[in-house]
Design a protein around this motif. Structure first.
Motif, PDB file in Angstrom:
ATOM      1  N   GLN A 129       0.903  -1.821  -0.319  1.00 55.26           N
ATOM      2  CA  GLN A 129       0.046   0.198  -0.085  1.00 55.26           C
ATOM      3  C   GLN A 129       0.626   1.394  -0.477  1.00 55.26           C
ATOM      4  O   GLN A 129       1.136   1.567   0.769  1.00 55.26           O
ATOM      5  N   VAL A 130       0.553   1.905  -1.057  1.00 57.35           N
ATOM      6  CA  VAL A 130       1.225   3.316  -1.017  1.00 57.35           C
ATOM      7  C   VAL A 130       0.677   4.321  -0.768  1.00 57.35           C
ATOM      8  O   VAL A 130      -0.443   4.761  -1.027  1.00 57.35           O
ATOM      9  N   VAL A 131       1.211   5.141  -0.016  1.00 59.14           N
ATOM     10  CA  VAL A 131       0.728   6.810   0.832  1.00 59.14           C
ATOM     11  C   VAL A 131       1.359   7.772  -0.207  1.00 59.14           C
ATOM     12  O   VAL A 131       2.743   8.036  -0.083  1.00 59.14           O
ATOM     13  N   LEU A 132       0.855   8.433  -0.645  1.00 55.87           N
ATOM     14  CA  LEU A 132       1.697   9.305  -1.802  1.00 55.87           C
ATOM     15  C   LEU A 132       1.585  10.630  -0.821  1.00 55.87           C
ATOM     16  O   LEU A 132       0.482  11.439  -0.023  1.00 55.87           O
ATOM     17  N   VAL A 133       2.312  11.417  -0.454  1.00 54.52           N
ATOM     18  CA  VAL A 133       2.884  13.080   0.012  1.00 54.52           C
ATOM     19  C   VAL A 133       3.560  13.944  -0.528  1.00 54.52           C
ATOM     20  O   VAL A 133       4.406  13.922  -1.792  1.00 54.52           O
ATOM     21  N   ASP A 134       2.550  15.136  -0.952  1.00 49.97           N
ATOM     22  CA  ASP A 134       3.717  15.178  -1.721  1.00 49.97           C
ATOM     23  C   ASP A 134       4.582  15.851  -1.281  1.00 49.97           C
ATOM     24  O   ASP A 134       4.775  16.715   0.354  1.00 49.97           O
ATOM     25  N   PHE A 135       5.748  16.354  -2.099  1.00 45.29           N
ATOM     26  CA  PHE A 135       7.239  16.953  -1.693  1.00 45.29           C
ATOM     27  C   PHE A 135       7.491  18.364  -1.526  1.00 45.29           C
ATOM     28  O   PHE A 135       7.929  18.372  -0.729  1.00 45.29           O
ATOM     29  N   ARG A 136       6.214  19.283  -2.065  1.00 46.45           N
ATOM     30  CA  ARG A 136       6.106  20.446  -1.763  1.00 46.45           C
ATOM     31  C   ARG A 136       5.590  20.890   0.206  1.00 46.45           C
ATOM     32  O   ARG A 136       5.636  22.124   0.188  1.00 46.45           O
ATOM     33  N   LYS A 181       5.469  21.599   3.415  1.00 45.04           N
ATOM     34  CA  LYS A 181       5.912  22.518   4.138  1.00 45.04           C
ATOM     35  C   LYS A 181       6.359  21.511   5.641  1.00 45.04           C
ATOM     36  O   LYS A 181       5.108  20.442   6.136  1.00 45.04           O
ATOM     37  N   PRO A 182       7.162  20.688   6.457  1.00 46.15           N
ATOM     38  CA  PRO A 182       6.758  19.750   7.444  1.00 46.15           C
ATOM     39  C   PRO A 182       5.943  19.784   7.972  1.00 46.15           C
ATOM     40  O   PRO A 182       4.986  18.933   9.054  1.00 46.15           O
ATOM     41  N   ALA A 183       5.377  21.481   8.871  1.00 47.01           N
ATOM     42  CA  ALA A 183       4.286  21.511   9.619  1.00 47.01           C
ATOM     43  C   ALA A 183       3.404  21.072   8.904  1.00 47.01           C
ATOM     44  O   ALA A 183       1.618  20.438   9.492  1.00 47.01           O
ATOM     45  N   GLU A 184       3.119  20.808   7.192  1.00 45.79           N
ATOM     46  CA  GLU A 184       1.723  20.053   6.120  1.00 45.79           C
ATOM     47  C   GLU A 184       1.804  18.625   6.471  1.00 45.79           C
ATOM     48  O   GLU A 184       0.769  17.480   6.516  1.00 45.79           O
ATOM     49  N   THR A 238       1.715  11.981   8.264  1.00 40.57           N
ATOM     50  CA  THR A 238       2.838  11.169   8.480  1.00 40.57           C
ATOM     51  C   THR A 238       2.344  10.309   9.753  1.00 40.57           C
ATOM     52  O   THR A 238       1.860   8.789   9.985  1.00 40.57           O
ATOM     53  N   GLU A 239       2.119  11.064  11.253  1.00 43.77           N
ATOM     54  CA  GLU A 239       1.574  10.317  11.916  1.00 43.77           C
ATOM     55  C   GLU A 239       0.565  10.160  12.202  1.00 43.77           C
ATOM     56  O   GLU A 239       0.152   9.156  12.275  1.00 43.77           O
ATOM     57  N   LEU A 240      -1.173  10.942  10.723  1.00 42.81           N
ATOM     58  CA  LEU A 240      -2.296   9.415  11.071  1.00 42.81           C
ATOM     59  C   LEU A 240      -2.168   8.489  10.847  1.00 42.81           C
ATOM     60  O   LEU A 240      -2.680   7.956  11.103  1.00 42.81           O
ATOM     61  N   VAL A 241      -1.176   8.125   8.989  1.00 42.79           N
ATOM     62  CA  VAL A 241      -1.606   7.063   8.708  1.00 42.79           C
ATOM     63  C   VAL A 241      -0.327   5.838   8.758  1.00 42.79           C
ATOM     64  O   VAL A 241      -0.963   5.096   9.163  1.00 42.79           O
ATOM     65  N   ARG A 242       0.262   6.509   9.477  1.00 44.25           N
ATOM     66  CA  ARG A 242       1.651   5.869  10.537  1.00 44.25           C
ATOM     67  C   ARG A 242       2.112   3.850  10.312  1.00 44.25           C
ATOM     68  O   ARG A 242       1.419   2.993   9.865  1.00 44.25           O
ATOM     69  N   ARG A 267      -7.807  20.850   6.988  1.00 50.51           N
ATOM     70  CA  ARG A 267      -7.420  19.870   6.133  1.00 50.51           C
ATOM     71  C   ARG A 267      -7.639  18.622   5.334  1.00 50.51           C
ATOM     72  O   ARG A 267      -8.907  17.975   5.239  1.00 50.51           O
ATOM     73  N   PRO A 268      -6.477  18.174   4.880  1.00 40.27           N
ATOM     74  CA  PRO A 268      -7.017  17.251   2.819  1.00 40.27           C
ATOM     75  C   PRO A 268      -7.411  15.319   4.557  1.00 40.27           C
ATOM     76  O   PRO A 268      -6.884  15.342   5.578  1.00 40.27           O
ATOM     77  N   LYS A 269      -8.343  14.954   3.979  1.00 45.64           N
ATOM     78  CA  LYS A 269      -8.983  13.679   4.225  1.00 45.64           C
ATOM     79  C   LYS A 269      -8.114  12.677   3.542  1.00 45.64           C
ATOM     80  O   LYS A 269      -7.450  12.918   2.376  1.00 45.64           O
ATOM     81  N   VAL A 270      -7.469  11.500   4.313  1.00 45.40           N
ATOM     82  CA  VAL A 270      -6.853  10.397   4.142  1.00 45.40           C
ATOM     83  C   VAL A 270      -8.130   9.413   2.842  1.00 45.40           C
ATOM     84  O   VAL A 270      -9.309   9.408   3.430  1.00 45.40           O
ATOM     85  N   ILE A 271      -7.729   9.300   1.826  1.00 40.25           N
ATOM     86  CA  ILE A 271      -8.627   8.483   0.490  1.00 40.25           C
ATOM     87  C   ILE A 271      -8.032   7.224  -0.051  1.00 40.25           C
ATOM     88  O   ILE A 271      -6.211   7.074  -0.033  1.00 40.25           O
ATOM     89  N   GLY A 272      -8.343   6.459   0.606  1.00 41.73           N
ATOM     90  CA  GLY A 272      -7.614   5.225   0.194  1.00 41.73           C
ATOM     91  C   GLY A 272      -8.773   4.179  -1.291  1.00 41.73           C
ATOM     92  O   GLY A 272      -9.544   4.293  -0.810  1.00 41.73           O
ATOM     93  N   ARG A 273      -7.309   4.191  -1.788  1.00 44.89           N
ATOM     94  CA  ARG A 273      -8.337   3.201  -3.328  1.00 44.89           C
ATOM     95  C   ARG A 273      -7.564   1.571  -3.367  1.00 44.89           C
ATOM     96  O   ARG A 273      -6.161   1.851  -3.170  1.00 44.89           O
TER      97      ARG A 273
END
Length: 467
Positions: free
Chosen positions: A77-84, A86-89, A94-98, A148-154
């Protein structure tokens, strides 16, 4: 099916010497297959396999795409996080999806330096990570334009069904086409509509190493691009390139992400001799509607594509889904009894089925006991000849954030709105700047706190720079 998803369905297609993609240099399908196989062995040695959860955060490159395909080939399962971000974002995400693993590139943050052929990365094991959600292969986040974005799983079947909907859309690029992709490969249109569809359909993918409009147009000419995919902002910038080369092969321009402004549609058509064709979809399910025939005019987005089941209730669009797409949260207000509430207001032509975007359902607010459509206020502001962007919000009062010529003042805009809107609709406050901030998907930010933060930071930087 999960482990053989990519090997049998996509990666095995085409001859080894067939060009898969082009940026600074071409990459063949044989080279892609070899890279994915080698990376798959690397990830196997790290313990990544069926049911592993992996967060991927790298700058855009062919390596990024090969890593993604290799992780999927391992059943991860791959979680895509945009490199742009900021750490606060991204740290709260990351803590949410662990995730159990991080696959990150050195210097993943910071400004984009263009699309790369190759990039290095590191694999890290997280001690407290949790395994993949059952069946989910792709995890993304909603755009976050309103919070804040929702976590979407497909699951795999969801993405494969979306690819089937693409293939059923008349006029879609196929074998022999050369598809110029301007959308981010980390988000749904760039990844599925661009990368995966081209891979499945046999089209050659062209990813420019820089998004400077003049250089993009030159690359379109040299590669004999037949289709260009982007957002309205991309098409607007391309239409402003002067002294451009002829593009006789170009037959299709596709836009997604947000409604195409009429001015952009008209300018692009005048410059390139073909219309911008809209497509509409959601991160939760992908492509839902589109028309590539050239007959759809904004704010129309075309009819539902074959395979998409939608309904309109009270001017709101709902989409049939087998399961809730949301992870780590209830979101019962968005998914119920097999229907996903999109919060997009639409009109559907009873004869043709064509959907016309009317705005967001959550753009309707009550002011002084009267309903106000914030989209209507934005439309009035965008009619001003020196206004280029507008976001209207409502907390205790209606507030307008406006991107405009430096000669435009709040007083000018107040007078303009009073001439065109009833008093209850006229914003009580205006924030005027040259350009409004956008999120990583290129969409205008709509959260008032974030808007104020971005604009204040920009004005402070300008003031300090002028000392």
């Amino acid at each position: 099916m999960a482990k053989t998803w990519w090997g049998s369905h996509l990666l095995s297609r085409g001859a080894d010497d067939e060009i898969w993609a082009v940026s600074r240099a071409p990459v063949t399908r044989g080279q892609l297959r070899t890279a994915v196989a080698d990376l798959g062995k690397l990830f196997r040695d790290h313990g990544i396999g069926e049911g592993s959860s992996v967060l991927l955060r790298m700058k855009p490159s062919f390596t990024y795409l090969q890593v993604l395909l290799a992780l999927w080939s391992r059943g991860a399962q791959v979680v895509l996080v945009d490199f742009r971000l900021k750490p606060a974002e991204y740290e709260p995400l990351t803590e949410l999806v662990r995730p159990q693993y991080l696959v990150v590139a050195a210097g993943a943050g910071g400004p984009v330096a263009g699309f790369r052929q190759e990039s290095d990365f590191t694999v890290l094991r997280m001690p407290d990570g949790r395994p993949a959600v059952d069946g989910v292969r792709l995890v993304q986040f909603s755009s976050g334009s309103t919070g804040r974005p929702k976590v979407i799983g497909r699951p795999a079947d969801s993405v494969l069904a979306e690819l089937d909907r693409h293939s059923a859309l008349p006029g879609i690029p196929g074998r022999g086409d050369r598809l110029m992709l301007l959308n981010s490969v980390m988000h749904n249109m760039g990844l599925v509509s661009g990368v995966l569809h081209a891979l499945a359909a046999g089209a050659t993918l062209i990813v420019p190493p820089t998004l400077r409009p003049a250089e993009v147009v030159r690359l379109m000419a040299s590669t004999e691009t037949t289709a260009v995919y982007g957002t309205p902002v991309h098409h607007e910038l391309l239409s402003r390139v002067g002294d451009r080369p002829e593009l006789p092969a170009l037959r299709l321009a596709v836009s997604g992400g947000e409604r195409v402004p009429q001015e952009t549609y008209d300018r692009f058509r005048a410059r390139f001799g073909l219309p911008v064709s809209p497509v509409y979809g959601l991160t939760e399910i992908g492509l839902l509607a589109g028309d590539l025939s050239g007959t759809t005019v904004p704010p129309e987005v075309g009819p539902p594509v074959p395979g998409a089941e939608v309904k309109v209730a009270g001017e709101e669009l709902y989409v049939r889904m087998d399961r809730s797409p949301y992870l780590y949260g209830d979101h019962a207000d968005r998914f119920s009894d097999g229907w996903l509430r999109t919060c997009d207001r639409v009109h559907q032509d009873p004869a043709t089925g064509v959907l016309t975007l009317l705005g967001r359902a959550d753009s309707l607010v009550v002011v002084g006991g009267l309903k106000v459509d914030l989209t209507e206020v934005e439309t009035a502001l965008l009619a001003h000849p020196r206004v280029t962007e507008a976001v209207v919000t409502h907390d205790q009062v209606v507030e307008a954030f406006v991107g405009a010529d430096e000669t435009v003042t709040a007083g000018h805009l107040t007078a303009w709105c009073r001439e065109r809107l009833s008093p209850v609709k006229v914003p009580k406050r205006f924030v005027v700047t040259r350009l409004l901030p956008r999120n990583s998907m290129g969409k205008l930010i709509r959260d008032p706190a974030l808007l104020h933060e971005h604009i204040t930071s920009e004005l402070t930087s300008q003031a300090q720079g002028g000392r």
